[in-house]
Design a protein around this motif. Structure first.
Motif: not given
Length: 240
Positions: A138-148, A165-172
């Motif tokens: 998911s978008g939230g998972q991708k961003q967490r991986v990007a941080i890692c 900013s590119a995430l669905d609200p529930e993933m923020v």
């Protein structure tokens, strides 16, 4: 850690940054807020010279990054960068995304790099995704991986360019939780964000940019509780 003096940047005839001065110390969590087009992302990208300044100096850990003699790649390895878009390599598994740079650039042992990557993935609850490809996240998972991925390089400072900013609200929330944990561990962070609640809760200093200048800066209580300049008051009235 970072000292910015007289930073200017133009795109053609448009002057985006008009003489920015800022000091970032070890352990600071600085949130940069302001309206769209105010120069926030340009300021952040100038800190590691993804955008080349037209004037001013950027001193990072004692070295002037704007000097012609500087080896930028050495210093960029000490600056983790997380973008609005995740920029994961689609043809690599999550684990390979995390270990590629440490192995290739820092000549880390593959097993050591993988162990560190798995530890980071476990901390954010994604260890089971190590061997999947980014298109399965998911978008939230991708961003967490990007941080890692940025953390795998063991940076001295983390730069975040509107990471939610590119995430669905529930993933923020899941991404902000990772950033809050980093701040709690003492990571130096500069965060361009529209998440005012995060800025108020986590940062120790807030910079308000508008029209290429820092209109006001202070603690979260000062910025959100007692803003001085009319432009900041107007901005907060619209976003809070």
């Amino acid at each position: 850690m970072i000292s910015v003096k007289g930073l200017t940047k133009k795109f053609g005839s448009l002057e985006v940054l008009k003489g920015i001065d800022a000091e970032i110390s070890k352990g600071d969590v600085i949130c940069v807020i302001g309206p769209s087009g105010s120069g926030k992302s340009t300021f952040l990208r100038c800190l590691n010279l993804l955008e080349k300044p037209d004037g001013g100096t950027i001193i990072f850990e004692g070295d002037d990054l704007t000097s012609k003699n500087i080896d930028l790649n050495v210093h960029r390895r000490k600056m983790g960068m997380v973008f609005q878009q995740f920029n994961l390599f689609p043809h690599m598994t999550v684990l390979r995304n995390l270990t590629c740079a440490p192995v290739m650039l820092k000549k880390a042992d593959k097993e050591t790099a993988e162990a560190k990557a798995m530890d980071l993935l476990s901390r954010i609850g994604l260890a089971e995704k190590a061997n999947v490809f980014p298109d399965k996240l998911s978008g939230g998972q991708k961003q967490r991986v990007a941080i890692c991925r940025a953390l795998c390089m063991e940076p001295d400072v983390m730069l975040f360019d509107e990471p939610t900013s590119a995430l669905d609200p529930e993933m923020v929330g899941e991404v902000l939780d990772v950033m809050k944990a980093l701040a709690g561990e003492g990571m130096t962070m500069v965060v361009v964000t529209h998440e005012m609640g995060f800025a108020r809760e986590v940062s120790n200093r807030v910079l308000f940019l508008d029209e290429g200048v820092i209109m006001e800066e202070g603690t979260p209580d000062e910025i959100f509780g007692a803003p001085k300049c009319e432009r900041l008051q107007s901005f907060l009235a619209k976003v809070l």
